[in-house]
Motif scaffolding. Structure first.
Motif, PDB file in Angstrom:
ATOM      1  N   CYS A  13     -27.706  27.806  46.361  1.00 29.12           N
ATOM      2  CA  CYS A  13     -27.684  27.898  47.832  1.00 29.12           C
ATOM      3  C   CYS A  13     -29.069  27.627  48.419  1.00 29.12           C
ATOM      4  N   ARG A  14     -30.089  28.229  47.839  1.00 32.13           N
ATOM      5  CA  ARG A  14     -31.458  27.992  48.338  1.00 32.13           C
ATOM      6  C   ARG A  14     -31.831  26.519  48.215  1.00 32.13           C
ATOM      7  N   ALA A  15     -31.545  25.930  47.058  1.00 33.23           N
ATOM      8  CA  ALA A  15     -31.912  24.529  46.818  1.00 33.23           C
ATOM      9  C   ALA A  15     -31.199  23.577  47.776  1.00 33.23           C
ATOM     10  N   GLN A  16     -29.989  23.917  48.181  1.00 33.90           N
ATOM     11  CA  GLN A  16     -29.215  23.059  49.081  1.00 33.90           C
ATOM     12  C   GLN A  16     -29.341  23.465  50.548  1.00 33.90           C
ATOM     13  N   GLY A  17     -30.115  24.496  50.827  1.00 35.05           N
ATOM     14  CA  GLY A  17     -30.302  24.941  52.204  1.00 35.05           C
ATOM     15  C   GLY A  17     -29.074  25.603  52.808  1.00 35.05           C
ATOM     16  N   LEU A  18     -28.267  26.240  51.977  1.00 33.35           N
ATOM     17  CA  LEU A  18     -27.081  26.948  52.463  1.00 33.35           C
ATOM     18  C   LEU A  18     -27.457  28.390  52.783  1.00 33.35           C
ATOM     19  N   ARG A  19     -27.339  28.778  54.030  1.00 33.89           N
ATOM     20  CA  ARG A  19     -27.613  30.164  54.410  1.00 33.89           C
ATOM     21  C   ARG A  19     -26.409  31.056  54.119  1.00 33.89           C
ATOM     22  N   HIS A  20     -25.224  30.498  54.317  1.00 34.62           N
ATOM     23  CA  HIS A  20     -23.983  31.228  54.044  1.00 34.62           C
ATOM     24  C   HIS A  20     -23.051  30.270  53.305  1.00 34.62           C
ATOM     25  N   ALA A  21     -22.394  30.775  52.267  1.00 36.56           N
ATOM     26  CA  ALA A  21     -21.481  29.920  51.504  1.00 36.56           C
ATOM     27  C   ALA A  21     -20.316  30.739  50.960  1.00 36.56           C
ATOM     28  N   LEU A  22     -19.188  30.073  50.875  1.00 38.84           N
ATOM     29  CA  LEU A  22     -17.986  30.655  50.278  1.00 38.84           C
ATOM     30  C   LEU A  22     -17.779  30.007  48.914  1.00 38.84           C
ATOM     31  N   VAL A  23     -17.432  30.801  47.926  1.00 38.21           N
ATOM     32  CA  VAL A  23     -17.134  30.255  46.606  1.00 38.21           C
ATOM     33  C   VAL A  23     -15.690  29.767  46.642  1.00 38.21           C
ATOM     34  N   ARG A  24     -15.499  28.498  46.385  1.00 36.69           N
ATOM     35  CA  ARG A  24     -14.148  27.928  46.372  1.00 36.69           C
ATOM     36  C   ARG A  24     -13.551  27.937  44.981  1.00 36.69           C
ATOM     37  N   VAL A  25     -14.369  27.650  43.967  1.00 42.93           N
ATOM     38  CA  VAL A  25     -13.869  27.669  42.587  1.00 42.93           C
ATOM     39  C   VAL A  25     -15.060  27.746  41.633  1.00 42.93           C
ATOM     40  N   LEU A  70     -11.785  33.473  34.492  1.00 44.09           N
ATOM     41  CA  LEU A  70     -10.510  32.917  34.927  1.00 44.09           C
ATOM     42  C   LEU A  70     -10.484  32.669  36.425  1.00 44.09           C
ATOM     43  N   SER A  71     -11.249  33.466  37.165  1.00 43.90           N
ATOM     44  CA  SER A  71     -11.251  33.374  38.620  1.00 43.90           C
ATOM     45  C   SER A  71     -12.594  33.862  39.138  1.00 43.90           C
ATOM     46  N   LEU A  72     -13.116  33.182  40.140  1.00 41.58           N
ATOM     47  CA  LEU A  72     -14.369  33.574  40.778  1.00 41.58           C
ATOM     48  C   LEU A  72     -14.184  33.398  42.278  1.00 41.58           C
ATOM     49  N   PHE A  73     -14.512  34.433  43.044  1.00 39.82           N
ATOM     50  CA  PHE A  73     -14.394  34.336  44.492  1.00 39.82           C
ATOM     51  C   PHE A  73     -15.448  35.217  45.144  1.00 39.82           C
ATOM     52  N   GLY A  74     -15.747  34.915  46.380  1.00 44.10           N
ATOM     53  CA  GLY A  74     -16.720  35.711  47.112  1.00 44.10           C
ATOM     54  C   GLY A  74     -17.545  34.863  48.040  1.00 44.10           C
ATOM     55  N   GLU A  75     -18.664  35.436  48.463  1.00 44.39           N
ATOM     56  CA  GLU A  75     -19.534  34.743  49.398  1.00 44.39           C
ATOM     57  C   GLU A  75     -20.986  35.080  49.136  1.00 44.39           C
ATOM     58  N   ARG A 112     -16.494  43.236  40.365  1.00 39.60           N
ATOM     59  CA  ARG A 112     -17.619  42.561  41.029  1.00 39.60           C
ATOM     60  C   ARG A 112     -18.680  42.258  39.968  1.00 39.60           C
ATOM     61  N   PHE A 113     -19.172  41.012  39.945  1.00 39.10           N
ATOM     62  CA  PHE A 113     -20.194  40.627  38.973  1.00 39.10           C
ATOM     63  C   PHE A 113     -21.517  41.305  39.327  1.00 39.10           C
ATOM     64  N   VAL A 114     -22.103  42.008  38.358  1.00 42.66           N
ATOM     65  CA  VAL A 114     -23.361  42.719  38.559  1.00 42.66           C
ATOM     66  C   VAL A 114     -24.516  41.725  38.398  1.00 42.66           C
ATOM     67  N   ALA A 126     -25.312  38.348  47.485  1.00 42.20           N
ATOM     68  CA  ALA A 126     -24.087  37.756  46.952  1.00 42.20           C
ATOM     69  C   ALA A 126     -23.060  38.851  46.724  1.00 42.20           C
ATOM     70  N   ASP A 127     -21.852  38.590  47.132  1.00 45.03           N
ATOM     71  CA  ASP A 127     -20.732  39.485  46.861  1.00 45.03           C
ATOM     72  C   ASP A 127     -19.702  38.653  46.110  1.00 45.03           C
ATOM     73  N   LEU A 128     -19.782  38.701  44.789  1.00 44.36           N
ATOM     74  CA  LEU A 128     -18.970  37.840  43.927  1.00 44.36           C
ATOM     75  C   LEU A 128     -18.102  38.678  43.000  1.00 44.36           C
ATOM     76  N   SER A 129     -16.830  38.421  43.022  1.00 39.71           N
ATOM     77  CA  SER A 129     -15.887  39.128  42.171  1.00 39.71           C
ATOM     78  C   SER A 129     -15.107  38.110  41.355  1.00 39.71           C
TER      79      SER A 129
END
Length: 138
Positions: free
Chosen positions: A37-49, A77-82, A110-112, A93-96
């Motif tokens: 996200c930092r490298a691409q200049g994304l301030r907010h991002a949603l994980v799609r897959v 098997l699955s990753l989602f969050g923002e 939730r991934f620690v 990051a809030d990633l589950s």
């Protein structure tokens, strides 16, 4: 029957760029996504897959307890969050997700951060979220 009232929050905005990234072995899943996200200049991002495996996994369940999933090669098997960046530039990051260990046991949580190293590679698709100025989000 009494209906439970839950707090909800609404944010207006629009979707922006799609970013496809790859993380290398021994890179932490959460910290690696923050770096993309930092490298691409994304301030907010949603994980799609997300697709890949971890050396081991450490998940936090709703009770707050952490579960250690021993590898090697814990499959995600699955990753989602923002991922979000606040007004001071601090990334959160809030990633589950759902993982499966070598014995076939399926676990979720939730991934620690700092405890989920990539095993071989990890592919991810992120979608930029651009909040409206009126929504009050930064």
């Amino acid at each position: 029957m009494v209906e439970a009232v839950q707090a909800t929050q609404t944010e207006e905005g629009r979707l922006g760029r799609m970013v496809y990234g790859r993380m290398a072995p021994n890179e932490d899943l959460v910290q690696g996504l923050q770096a993309i996200c930092r490298a691409q200049g994304l301030r907010h991002a949603l994980v799609r897959v997300g697709l890949g495996s971890l050396v081991d996994a450490c998940l936090q369940v709703p009770s707050g307890r952490q579960i250690f999933v021993e590898g090697p090669a814990v499959e995600v098997l699955s990753l989602f969050g923002e991922l979000r960046t606040d007004a001071h530039g601090q990334s959160a990051a809030d990633l589950s997700g759902v993982v499966v260990d070598a014995a076939g046991q399926v676990l979720s949580g939730r991934f620690v951060p700092g405890h989920n190293l990539v095993f071989a590679t990890f592919e991810v698709t992120l979608e930029e979220w651009l909040p409206s100025a009126e929504s009050g989000a930064v």
